[in-house]
Structures are given as C-alpha cells and as structure tokens.
Design a protein around this motif. Sequence first.
Motif: not given
Length: 68
Positions: A11-17, A22-26, A57-62
């Motif tokens: 579940f965590i890996k799925s959410k992270l992916d 989403k970040l890549k798309d943005k 890290g993703i949260a920080e970049v967002n």
Amino acid sequence: MNILKEFAKIFIKSKLDDEKRKLKDKLQKQIITTTSTSVVARNVAYLGIIDKLDGKGIAEVNKIIDKI
C-alpha cells in the motif's frame, strides 16, 4: 502479522508511486507551458531525482512547487 506488514508495504509503495507520478506530471506540465529557461532547467533537475525520493522528499518538493 507478516501478511499485514506485506500489505502495508504494498500500500505504501503504491501511494508513493502515485505521488511520484503526480509530481512528474505537474513538473512536465510546467515545462511544456513555460517560456522560462530557468523553470525548465529546474524542473528537469527535479525530474532527474524524483525516482530516488521517499515520501518525505516528495512532500518537500510539492511544498516548493506549490509556493511557485
């Protein structure tokens, strides 16, 4: 209990992916729609490191992107 741990990992890996996608798309959308070379360079650099990011890290970049 190992089964629950495995489900949690999946579940965590799925959410992270999903967050990475989403970040890549943005970032790619900003690259396409901007005329600024600095924005393109910055986003290309971000795209280069996204796959190595964990959830924090993703949260920080967002947060950084949302401030732009």
